[in-house]
Each structure stands twice: as structure tokens, then as C-alpha cells.
Design a protein around this motif. Structure first.
Motif, PDB file in Angstrom:
ATOM      1  N   GLU A 148      27.132  -1.189  15.158  1.00 39.38           N
ATOM      2  CA  GLU A 148      26.958  -2.040  14.307  1.00 39.38           C
ATOM      3  C   GLU A 148      28.085  -1.318  13.450  1.00 39.38           C
ATOM      4  O   GLU A 148      27.631  -0.531  12.541  1.00 39.38           O
ATOM      5  CB  GLU A 148      26.207  -2.806  14.128  1.00 39.38           C
ATOM      6  CG  GLU A 148      25.829  -3.074  15.988  1.00 39.38           C
ATOM      7  CD  GLU A 148      24.226  -3.904  15.345  1.00 39.38           C
ATOM      8  OE1 GLU A 148      24.200  -5.648  15.252  1.00 39.38           O
ATOM      9  OE2 GLU A 148      23.294  -2.820  15.053  1.00 39.38           O
ATOM     10  N   GLU A 149      29.009  -3.022  12.036  1.00 39.91           N
ATOM     11  CA  GLU A 149      29.052  -2.654  10.978  1.00 39.91           C
ATOM     12  C   GLU A 149      28.316  -2.094  10.243  1.00 39.91           C
ATOM     13  O   GLU A 149      26.504  -2.744  10.074  1.00 39.91           O
ATOM     14  CB  GLU A 149      30.302  -2.688  10.849  1.00 39.91           C
ATOM     15  CG  GLU A 149      29.691  -4.617  10.133  1.00 39.91           C
ATOM     16  CD  GLU A 149      31.094  -5.119  10.058  1.00 39.91           C
ATOM     17  OE1 GLU A 149      31.955  -4.928   9.944  1.00 39.91           O
ATOM     18  OE2 GLU A 149      30.983  -6.259   9.597  1.00 39.91           O
ATOM     19  N   GLY A 164      35.002   2.939  14.738  1.00 42.60           N
ATOM     20  CA  GLY A 164      33.676   2.920  13.788  1.00 42.60           C
ATOM     21  C   GLY A 164      34.066   3.558  12.073  1.00 42.60           C
ATOM     22  O   GLY A 164      33.814   3.756  11.416  1.00 42.60           O
ATOM     23  N   SER A 209      32.574  -0.846  12.401  1.00 43.93           N
ATOM     24  CA  SER A 209      31.695  -1.161  13.664  1.00 43.93           C
ATOM     25  C   SER A 209      32.766  -0.084  15.004  1.00 43.93           C
ATOM     26  O   SER A 209      34.265  -0.399  15.087  1.00 43.93           O
ATOM     27  CB  SER A 209      31.628  -2.602  14.593  1.00 43.93           C
ATOM     28  OG  SER A 209      33.688  -3.036  14.280  1.00 43.93           O
ATOM     29  N   ASN A 211      34.330  -0.180  18.294  1.00 41.51           N
ATOM     30  CA  ASN A 211      34.965  -1.340  19.386  1.00 41.51           C
ATOM     31  C   ASN A 211      35.635  -0.485  20.633  1.00 41.51           C
ATOM     32  O   ASN A 211      35.846  -1.065  21.415  1.00 41.51           O
ATOM     33  CB  ASN A 211      35.545  -2.285  19.268  1.00 41.51           C
ATOM     34  CG  ASN A 211      34.645  -2.890  17.518  1.00 41.51           C
ATOM     35  OD1 ASN A 211      33.552  -3.457  17.902  1.00 41.51           O
ATOM     36  ND2 ASN A 211      35.593  -4.016  16.898  1.00 41.51           N
ATOM     37  N   SER A 250      21.390   0.727  15.760  1.00 43.68           N
ATOM     38  CA  SER A 250      21.956  -0.132  16.370  1.00 43.68           C
ATOM     39  C   SER A 250      21.686  -0.026  18.216  1.00 43.68           C
ATOM     40  O   SER A 250      22.817   0.170  18.798  1.00 43.68           O
ATOM     41  CB  SER A 250      24.126   0.242  16.349  1.00 43.68           C
ATOM     42  OG  SER A 250      24.382  -0.067  15.522  1.00 43.68           O
TER      43      SER A 250
END
Length: 275
Positions: free
Chosen positions: A106-107, A142, A188, A190, A53
Motif C-alpha cells: 500500500e501507499e 510503488g 502503491s 500494483n 501492508s
């Protein structure tokens, strides 16, 4: 032991995940944080960091080779007791790594830790994970997400489908035990400024090929100071006298397999045909 091992194992087998709060003492958690932060910084400085990421996520592999605190916790007695029951009484370490996800991380792709095994997976469990929560696991930062009940399907997720996942929630200092067939992924991140650090100790049945080749990669000094438990986890023992030897099994095992030849045992007398 402080925790009810049978209760933890039962919850893993029923739900696919069991979060045990307050598993890590404040002193041990502090040592882990210091060493993990040092490793993250060191591998970035040396240009060898494993980044995802665009650098928001970072992994460090082969932790047992990178700090004595990691040697200590990978053989934690209560973790060993849980794995002993989940994995049929014997197991080794497949891999021990960290995953630090920062804002914007990111996931991950949904997967099973036993995804390399052709489905349907055996009814008995092949692998299990101990997830050491170094920071709070929340939905926002996450925390690992999973598909409830997926471990009972004994297969892998279909990459063409979308599955509903739920977060694994827990406070820093907790350990989550994860069934090896449970579908899961890094969530993810956030959050605006929240890191989510975790260690993943992945154990498997002794006949499986491991992720990290510890025989080659672990430093000699680690092997020399390793306890019998750690040496076994790293694959330093024979299994069933037939897996893991070097240039053939040792003489004692060969002799035990042939008592008539070695004189270590008396062969049974043949029964008379004239009764």
C-alpha cells in the motif's frame, strides 16, 4: 567527480527532486542487492522484521550497523558533496534505512521529512535525502511519489486534503536527491511480481536531533573502523564546541574559551580614557 554537483543541487532547490542516472556501478549495485536481500530474509526469520501492508512492504533500519557496504555508500564522496552544498557545509546522518515494497504494497501517507519542525520551516534547508534505487522505480511498482513545488511552501501537507502526486522514475543504479521539505510518499505497488527496493540515507543539519541514536545503537567494531567522515556522520564529533560533548567539553576547548585564564592568548589592552 563524475557528476556536476552544482547542477544537481540547483535542480533539487528548484524542483524538489533530482534523479541522477547510472550513479551506482554494476559491481556496487550487486553487493547492495546481496546484502539487502540477506537482511530482509534474516530479520523475517528471526521474527524482528518491520513489516507493513500484511508483509508486502518491509523496512530495515540502522543499515550502517548491518553491513560494510552500507558504511561505504552512506559516506559516498559525491553524495557528501551534494549534501555539503544543500545543508550549508556541515551535516550528520539522521537515519539510514531500506524500503522494499512488493506486489500489493500500500501507499504511504503523504509527508515531509522535516514535518517535525514547526512551520513555516526556515528558508535554509534543514534536511535532505539520498534515495538509492536498487530496482527500477516505476509508477506501477510503488516508486516514490511527490508533490511538485511543495518544498517551496515550507510547511507540511494538510491531512484533510488530497494532493496530486507524480512518480519519481528512474532505473536501478540511479540515486534521487530529495529536498527535505518535499512532500512525498511510497507509492502503491500494483505490479504482479515486481519488487521495488530502495535505500534512504537521510542527512540533517548538526543541531537537529536524529532519528537513529547512533551513539547507542552502532556496534563498537563499526566505530573502531569508521573513517573520520563516518564518525562525524554518526555524531561522534562536537559541533561548534558546544553540542555533543560528554560530561562537559574537553579541556582544550575550555581553555580556548578563556585565553586570559589559560595563558593561551593575550587579552586586549584596555584603551586609555585620556586621549
Amino acid at each position: 567527480m563524475r557528476n556536476d554537483i552544482d547542477q544537481i543541487v540547483g535542480e533539487v532547490e528548484e524542483n524538489g527532486v533530482c534523479v541522477v542516472p547510472n550513479f551506482i556501478s554494476a559491481e556496487l549495485l550487486g553487493r547492495i542487492c546481496d546484502d539487502l536481500d540477506r537482511l530482509n530474509d534474516l530479520e523475517r526469520q528471526h521474527g524482528v522484521a518491520f513489516l507493513e501492508s500484511d508483509g508486502a512492504n518491509q523496512r530495515v533500519f540502522n543499515l550502517v550497523n548491518k553491513g560494510e557496504v552500507f558504511e561505504e555508500i552512506v559516506q559516498h564522496p559525491e553524495v557528501m558533496a551534494v549534501m555539503d552544498k544543500l545543508l550549508g557545509g556541515d551535516f550528520i546522518l539522521s537515519g539510514f534505512s531500506s524500503n522494499t515494497t512488493g506486489p500489493g504494497g500500500e501507499e504511504m501517507t503523504l509527508h515531509s521529512d522535516s514535518g517535525y519542525v514547526p512551520p513555516p520551516h526556515p528558508e535554509y534547508l534543514l534536511s535532505a535525502n539520498a534515495v538509492w534505487m536498487i530496482d527500477d522505480f516505476t509508477e506501477e511498482n510503488g516508486g516514490t511519489r511527490y508533490v511538485p513545488g511543495s518544498h517551496k511552501l515550507r510547511t507540511v501537507p494538510d491531512s484533510r486534503r488530497n494532493y496530486e502526486t507524480v512518480p519519481i522514475i528512474g532505473n536501478a543504479g540511479s540515486v534521487a536527491f530529495l529536498h527535505g521539505y518535499t512532500w512525498h510518499k511510497t507509492g502503491s505497488n500494483n505490479s504482479r511480481d515486481g519488487r521495488r527496493r530502495a535505500l534512504f540515507a537521510y542527512y540533517v543539519r548538526p543541531f537537529l536531533r536524529v532519528q537513529e541514536n547512533h551513539i547507542v545503537s552502532v556496534r563498537e567494531e563499526v566505530w573502531h573502523r569508521a573513517s573520520p567522515t563516518l564518525r562525524h556522520l554518526l555524531g561522534g564529533d562536537l559541533w561548534l564546541n558546544s553540542i555533543g560533548f560528554f560530561d562537559g567539553p574537553p579541556k582544550a576547548y575550555r581553555e580556548a574559551a578563556f585565553p586570559r585564564r589559560s595563558g593561551l592568548g593575550t587579552p586586549p589592552k584596555p584603551q586609555s580614557q585620556n586621549k
